[in-house]
Scaffold this motif. Structure first.
Motif, PDB file in Angstrom:
ATOM      1  N   GLN A   1       1.335  -2.239   8.802  1.00  0.00           N
ATOM      2  CA  GLN A   1       0.218  -3.181   8.726  1.00  0.00           C
ATOM      3  C   GLN A   1      -0.402  -3.202   7.329  1.00  0.00           C
ATOM      4  O   GLN A   1      -1.585  -3.493   7.176  1.00  0.00           O
ATOM      5  CB  GLN A   1      -0.843  -2.810   9.773  1.00  0.00           C
ATOM      6  CG  GLN A   1      -0.370  -2.862  11.209  1.00  0.00           C
ATOM      7  CD  GLN A   1      -0.001  -4.271  11.646  1.00  0.00           C
ATOM      8  OE1 GLN A   1      -0.587  -5.258  11.181  1.00  0.00           O
ATOM      9  NE2 GLN A   1       0.999  -4.382  12.528  1.00  0.00           N
ATOM     10  N   SER A   2       0.385  -2.898   6.317  1.00  0.00           N
ATOM     11  CA  SER A   2      -0.131  -2.886   4.949  1.00  0.00           C
ATOM     12  C   SER A   2      -0.425  -4.307   4.474  1.00  0.00           C
ATOM     13  O   SER A   2       0.151  -5.287   4.960  1.00  0.00           O
ATOM     14  CB  SER A   2       0.877  -2.239   4.002  1.00  0.00           C
ATOM     15  OG  SER A   2       1.177  -0.925   4.408  1.00  0.00           O
ATOM     16  N   SER A   3      -1.353  -4.409   3.518  1.00  0.00           N
ATOM     17  CA  SER A   3      -1.676  -5.696   2.905  1.00  0.00           C
ATOM     18  C   SER A   3      -0.810  -5.884   1.677  1.00  0.00           C
ATOM     19  O   SER A   3      -0.781  -5.022   0.789  1.00  0.00           O
ATOM     20  CB  SER A   3      -3.159  -5.749   2.526  1.00  0.00           C
ATOM     21  OG  SER A   3      -3.973  -5.643   3.679  1.00  0.00           O
ATOM     22  N   TRP A   4      -0.098  -6.998   1.628  1.00  0.00           N
ATOM     23  CA  TRP A   4       0.791  -7.307   0.514  1.00  0.00           C
ATOM     24  C   TRP A   4       0.262  -8.504  -0.244  1.00  0.00           C
ATOM     25  O   TRP A   4      -0.369  -9.394   0.330  1.00  0.00           O
ATOM     26  CB  TRP A   4       2.207  -7.593   1.003  1.00  0.00           C
ATOM     27  CG  TRP A   4       2.901  -6.421   1.626  1.00  0.00           C
ATOM     28  CD1 TRP A   4       3.028  -6.160   2.945  1.00  0.00           C
ATOM     29  CD2 TRP A   4       3.550  -5.356   0.948  1.00  0.00           C
ATOM     30  NE1 TRP A   4       3.721  -5.004   3.161  1.00  0.00           N
ATOM     31  CE2 TRP A   4       4.067  -4.485   1.933  1.00  0.00           C
ATOM     32  CE3 TRP A   4       3.766  -5.044  -0.391  1.00  0.00           C
ATOM     33  CZ2 TRP A   4       4.756  -3.324   1.624  1.00  0.00           C
ATOM     34  CZ3 TRP A   4       4.467  -3.896  -0.698  1.00  0.00           C
ATOM     35  CH2 TRP A   4       4.948  -3.048   0.293  1.00  0.00           C
ATOM     36  N   MET A   5       0.521  -8.523  -1.530  1.00  0.00           N
ATOM     37  CA  MET A   5       0.152  -9.650  -2.375  1.00  0.00           C
ATOM     38  C   MET A   5       1.422 -10.423  -2.712  1.00  0.00           C
ATOM     39  O   MET A   5       2.352  -9.878  -3.293  1.00  0.00           O
ATOM     40  CB  MET A   5      -0.534  -9.161  -3.655  1.00  0.00           C
ATOM     41  CG  MET A   5      -1.025 -10.277  -4.567  1.00  0.00           C
ATOM     42  SD  MET A   5      -1.719  -9.617  -6.108  1.00  0.00           S
ATOM     43  CE  MET A   5      -3.052  -8.627  -5.461  1.00  0.00           C
ATOM     44  N   LYS A   6       1.451 -11.650  -2.335  1.00  0.00           N
ATOM     45  CA  LYS A   6       2.642 -12.445  -2.569  1.00  0.00           C
ATOM     46  C   LYS A   6       2.902 -12.576  -4.068  1.00  0.00           C
ATOM     47  O   LYS A   6       2.026 -12.936  -4.841  1.00  0.00           O
ATOM     48  CB  LYS A   6       2.502 -13.832  -1.942  1.00  0.00           C
ATOM     49  CG  LYS A   6       3.777 -14.654  -2.024  1.00  0.00           C
ATOM     50  CD  LYS A   6       3.635 -15.984  -1.317  1.00  0.00           C
ATOM     51  CE  LYS A   6       4.937 -16.779  -1.375  1.00  0.00           C
ATOM     52  NZ  LYS A   6       4.825 -18.082  -0.699  1.00  0.00           N
ATOM     53  N   GLY A   7       4.131 -12.303  -4.436  1.00  0.00           N
ATOM     54  CA  GLY A   7       4.519 -12.358  -5.841  1.00  0.00           C
ATOM     55  C   GLY A   7       4.401 -11.032  -6.556  1.00  0.00           C
ATOM     56  O   GLY A   7       4.835 -10.920  -7.705  1.00  0.00           O
ATOM     57  N   SER A   8       3.797 -10.008  -5.917  1.00  0.00           N
ATOM     58  CA  SER A   8       3.654  -8.702  -6.570  1.00  0.00           C
ATOM     59  C   SER A   8       4.318  -7.597  -5.771  1.00  0.00           C
ATOM     60  O   SER A   8       4.085  -6.417  -6.045  1.00  0.00           O
ATOM     61  CB  SER A   8       2.169  -8.375  -6.777  1.00  0.00           C
ATOM     62  OG  SER A   8       1.519  -8.249  -5.528  1.00  0.00           O
ATOM     63  N   ILE A   9       5.126  -7.938  -4.784  1.00  0.00           N
ATOM     64  CA  ILE A   9       5.857  -6.922  -4.027  1.00  0.00           C
ATOM     65  C   ILE A   9       6.987  -6.395  -4.904  1.00  0.00           C
ATOM     66  O   ILE A   9       7.776  -7.178  -5.435  1.00  0.00           O
ATOM     67  CB  ILE A   9       6.404  -7.509  -2.715  1.00  0.00           C
ATOM     68  CG1 ILE A   9       5.257  -8.065  -1.871  1.00  0.00           C
ATOM     69  CG2 ILE A   9       7.178  -6.466  -1.934  1.00  0.00           C
ATOM     70  CD1 ILE A   9       5.718  -8.747  -0.604  1.00  0.00           C
ATOM     71  N   PRO A  10       7.083  -5.091  -5.086  1.00  0.00           N
ATOM     72  CA  PRO A  10       8.115  -4.555  -5.994  1.00  0.00           C
ATOM     73  C   PRO A  10       9.505  -4.802  -5.446  1.00  0.00           C
ATOM     74  O   PRO A  10       9.748  -4.704  -4.232  1.00  0.00           O
ATOM     75  CB  PRO A  10       7.791  -3.053  -6.054  1.00  0.00           C
ATOM     76  CG  PRO A  10       7.038  -2.769  -4.799  1.00  0.00           C
ATOM     77  CD  PRO A  10       6.276  -4.010  -4.471  1.00  0.00           C
ATOM     78  N   PRO A  11      10.445  -5.136  -6.315  1.00  0.00           N
ATOM     79  CA  PRO A  11      11.842  -5.278  -5.878  1.00  0.00           C
ATOM     80  C   PRO A  11      12.428  -3.898  -5.595  1.00  0.00           C
ATOM     81  O   PRO A  11      11.984  -2.901  -6.180  1.00  0.00           O
ATOM     82  CB  PRO A  11      12.519  -5.945  -7.079  1.00  0.00           C
ATOM     83  CG  PRO A  11      11.666  -5.593  -8.256  1.00  0.00           C
ATOM     84  CD  PRO A  11      10.264  -5.455  -7.737  1.00  0.00           C
ATOM     85  N   PRO A  12      13.400  -3.797  -4.700  1.00  0.00           N
ATOM     86  CA  PRO A  12      14.036  -4.886  -3.946  1.00  0.00           C
ATOM     87  C   PRO A  12      13.362  -5.189  -2.615  1.00  0.00           C
ATOM     88  O   PRO A  12      13.940  -5.876  -1.790  1.00  0.00           O
ATOM     89  CB  PRO A  12      15.443  -4.339  -3.739  1.00  0.00           C
ATOM     90  CG  PRO A  12      15.242  -2.863  -3.607  1.00  0.00           C
ATOM     91  CD  PRO A  12      14.100  -2.512  -4.494  1.00  0.00           C
ATOM     92  N   LEU A  13      12.147  -4.660  -2.380  1.00  0.00           N
ATOM     93  CA  LEU A  13      11.473  -4.893  -1.104  1.00  0.00           C
ATOM     94  C   LEU A  13      11.093  -6.356  -0.925  1.00  0.00           C
ATOM     95  O   LEU A  13      10.964  -6.835   0.208  1.00  0.00           O
ATOM     96  CB  LEU A  13      10.217  -4.018  -1.006  1.00  0.00           C
ATOM     97  CG  LEU A  13      10.408  -2.508  -1.226  1.00  0.00           C
ATOM     98  CD1 LEU A  13       9.089  -1.778  -1.034  1.00  0.00           C
ATOM     99  CD2 LEU A  13      11.457  -1.957  -0.273  1.00  0.00           C
ATOM    100  N   ASP A  14      10.879  -7.073  -2.038  1.00  0.00           N
ATOM    101  CA  ASP A  14      10.431  -8.466  -1.939  1.00  0.00           C
ATOM    102  C   ASP A  14      11.466  -9.369  -1.279  1.00  0.00           C
ATOM    103  O   ASP A  14      11.120 -10.440  -0.765  1.00  0.00           O
ATOM    104  CB  ASP A  14      10.076  -8.991  -3.330  1.00  0.00           C
ATOM    105  CG  ASP A  14      11.233  -8.869  -4.309  1.00  0.00           C
ATOM    106  OD1 ASP A  14      12.179  -8.114  -4.004  1.00  0.00           O
ATOM    107  OD2 ASP A  14      11.204  -9.527  -5.359  1.00  0.00           O
TER     108      ASP A  14
END
Length: 540
Positions: free
Chosen positions: A251-264
């Motif tokens: 349930q973590s909060s993610w910021m679109k465009g700032s998720i580190p690769p390769p998780l994005d």
């Protein structure tokens, strides 16, 4: 008496003249060497070639520096580019536009539909029925009821038998909704997401010539031998009967465009709300390469065991990092070799006792820490390593018996000592303390020592030789030898053999001449004088 004094003065003059001649010759030689060591007359020193370990260490250090720099600048505190923004349709959530939460919460119910067909991209078709429908799947259920296993057997087409591909499609929707887009009342694109993956794996088959060493015959048929002669390499479809479907419970909060690769690549966002869907991960990491078997015309049906279970964030990140590493190594060394290496690691993790595995990890970490400390205190630690590696000196100058002079009988006022480097080899003055020692052979004690890092006037490094200028008078009739400490020619931290010591007393021995004991005998001669009286007659 006068003759005796004259003899003594002549002996003193001879010894003084000999001492002056030796002093003059040593001074002239020192001036000549110092002139050769001036920048105008000396050839520029040749840079020593780096060892393979130094090159590897420098390369790894650069990789670490690039990694830390990129990690430092990777996650910005504020987002300035418009591509990273998610513009919601609902104005009520405009104040929280940048932060995205999970579209589902723990405990929500899902309906999961699983399809197997030959289409690479999922497309709903009423004529294609799912092979398994899992209703009322509870999201984030870590009890035994949260894991579901099903054994499936299904027929395959002629295309799959002849090297065709077959795909798995997993479609998830909120409980009570339909995946049929034609049912407008019960279908919602917002609550529907899916993931696809190819089930078969293509492996290379290389045809090689093989013969029995005893008979010289081969057991391969003519078709196989012909392909071996033509160096044929085929890509054949292989099958593994296990597949795991993981739903990431996070349930973590993610910021679109700032998720580190390769998780994005695995996090998808809803275009309506800006929230992200639960990660649906099709996991075949534990499928060993040795367990795959080829698909051919002799097989009519395939079986598959499907496991549906939740997964934690840290474990999912581990699987992603391993798959990314596997793809990198596959590009460098080839897929086959990389898969075999991965199989070895997986077998070690699966078959090794957990306690023994933990102990191995702890020992490896401690070993790594000691290696780091060894680099920090490289001189002493590396010296111990070098001494343990070889008890006798492996220095190149020692092994090749480099030219050095003078040797044997020398004057007690000898002051010039030279050691020539091998061809195309040069050394520079070290920055750490290292000593050249003139030792007495009988007692192994130092007669005089010179610090090559500090006493620059006594130890001169030229482009082709090392010159030592001693400023002492050696004891007559004594045997000596020159000993060279570790680090005189190369820093000890390099751990190269040229940094090792030369302590063999037979490498550079010399001795001084004995002075004879001179005994001067003084004799006094007394001369007696006789007076004769002559009588003379005088006539008056």
């Amino acid at each position: 008496m006068s003759n005796t004094n004259q003899n003594l003065s002549s002996v003193d003059q001879d010894s003084n003249s000999q001492h002056q001649e030796n002093s003059i010759s040593s001074v002239s030689q020192q001036n000549d060497i110092q002139q050769r060591s001036t920048p105008n007359n000396r050839n520029p020193p040749i840079r020593r070639r780096q060892s393979p370990w130094e090159i590897i260490k420098s390369f790894l250090f650069r990789i670490l520096m690039i990694y830390f720099v990129t990690r430092f600048f990777h996650r910005p505190t504020t987002v300035h580019t418009i591509e990273n923004r998610t513009l919601p349709i609902n104005p009520s959530i405009s104040n929280n536009a940048y932060m995205s939460k999970n579209l589902y919460t723990t405990g929500d119910l899902f309906d999961i539909y699983i399809f197997i067909n030959e289409e690479q991209i999922y497309r709903y078709d009423r004529m294609r029925k799912p092979i398994w429908i899992l209703n009322h799947f509870k999201y984030g259920d870590w009890t035994s009821e949260g894991t579901h296993i099903k054994f499936i057997e299904f027929p395959i087409s002629e295309n799959v038998k002849n090297n065709g591909s077959i795909y798995l499609h997993v479609v998830v929707t909120k409980h009570g909704f339909s995946i049929d887009p034609n049912q407008r009342e019960s279908h919602s694109p917002q609550y529907t997401f899916w993931k696809s993956k190819r089930l078969n794996k293509y492996r290379k088959k290389v045809y090689k010539k093989t013969k029995n060493l005893l008979t010289g015959n081969t057991q391969q048929n003519e078709e196989y031998q012909k392909k071996a002669d033509d160096n044929v390499i085929e890509l054949l479809s292989h099958w593994h009967s296990n597949m795991t479907i993981n739903l990431l419970d996070d349930q973590s909060s993610w910021m679109k465009g700032s998720i580190p690769p390769p998780l994005d690549k695995y996090v998808n966002f809803d275009v309506y709300t800006g929230q992200y869907y639960p990660v649906l991960y099709l996991n075949d990491y534990w499928n060993l390469l040795a367990d795959y078997y080829p698909i051919n015309n002799t097989i009519d049906k395939l079986n598959l065991t499907i496991t549906v279970a939740p997964i934690q964030l840290w474990k999912w990140q581990m699987f992603i990092s391993q798959n990314t590493r596997q793809s990198w190594y596959g590009n460098l060394f080839g897929d086959e070799q990389n898969d075999e290496d991965q199989d070895t690691i997986k077998r070690a993790l699966v078959e090794t006792n957990p306690y023994l595995l933990i102990m191995t990890i702890i020992v490896s970490l401690i070993h790594t820490i000691f290696e780091i400390l060894a680099f920090k205190n490289g001189d002493s630690n590396c010296l111990r390593f070098t001494v343990q590696l070889a008890s006798d000196s492996r220095n190149t100058l020692y092994v090749n018996n480099a030219t050095h002079f003078p040797m044997g009988l020398v004057s007690k006022y000898q002051s010039n000592w030279t050691l020539l480097y091998p061809t195309t080899t040069t050394f520079v003055r070290p920055t750490t303390d290292a000593y050249i020692r003139f030792k007495i052979t009988s007692t192994q004690q130092d007669f005089v020592t010179y610090n090559v890092a500090k006493q620059t006037t006594n130890v001169i490094y030229l482009s082709d030789r090392l010159v030592i200028l001693s400023n002492v008078a050696f004891s007559p009739g004594q045997n000596y030898y020159i000993s060279i400490d570790p680090g005189v020619f190369l820093p000890i931290a390099t751990c190269l053999r040229d940094s090792m010591e030369i302590t063999d007393k037979t490498f550079w021995p010399y001795n001084t001449a004995s002075e004879p004991n001179t005994t001067v005998t003084t004799s006094t001669t007394s001369q007696s004088s006789t007076t004769t009286l002559v009588n003379r007659t005088v006539n008056i």
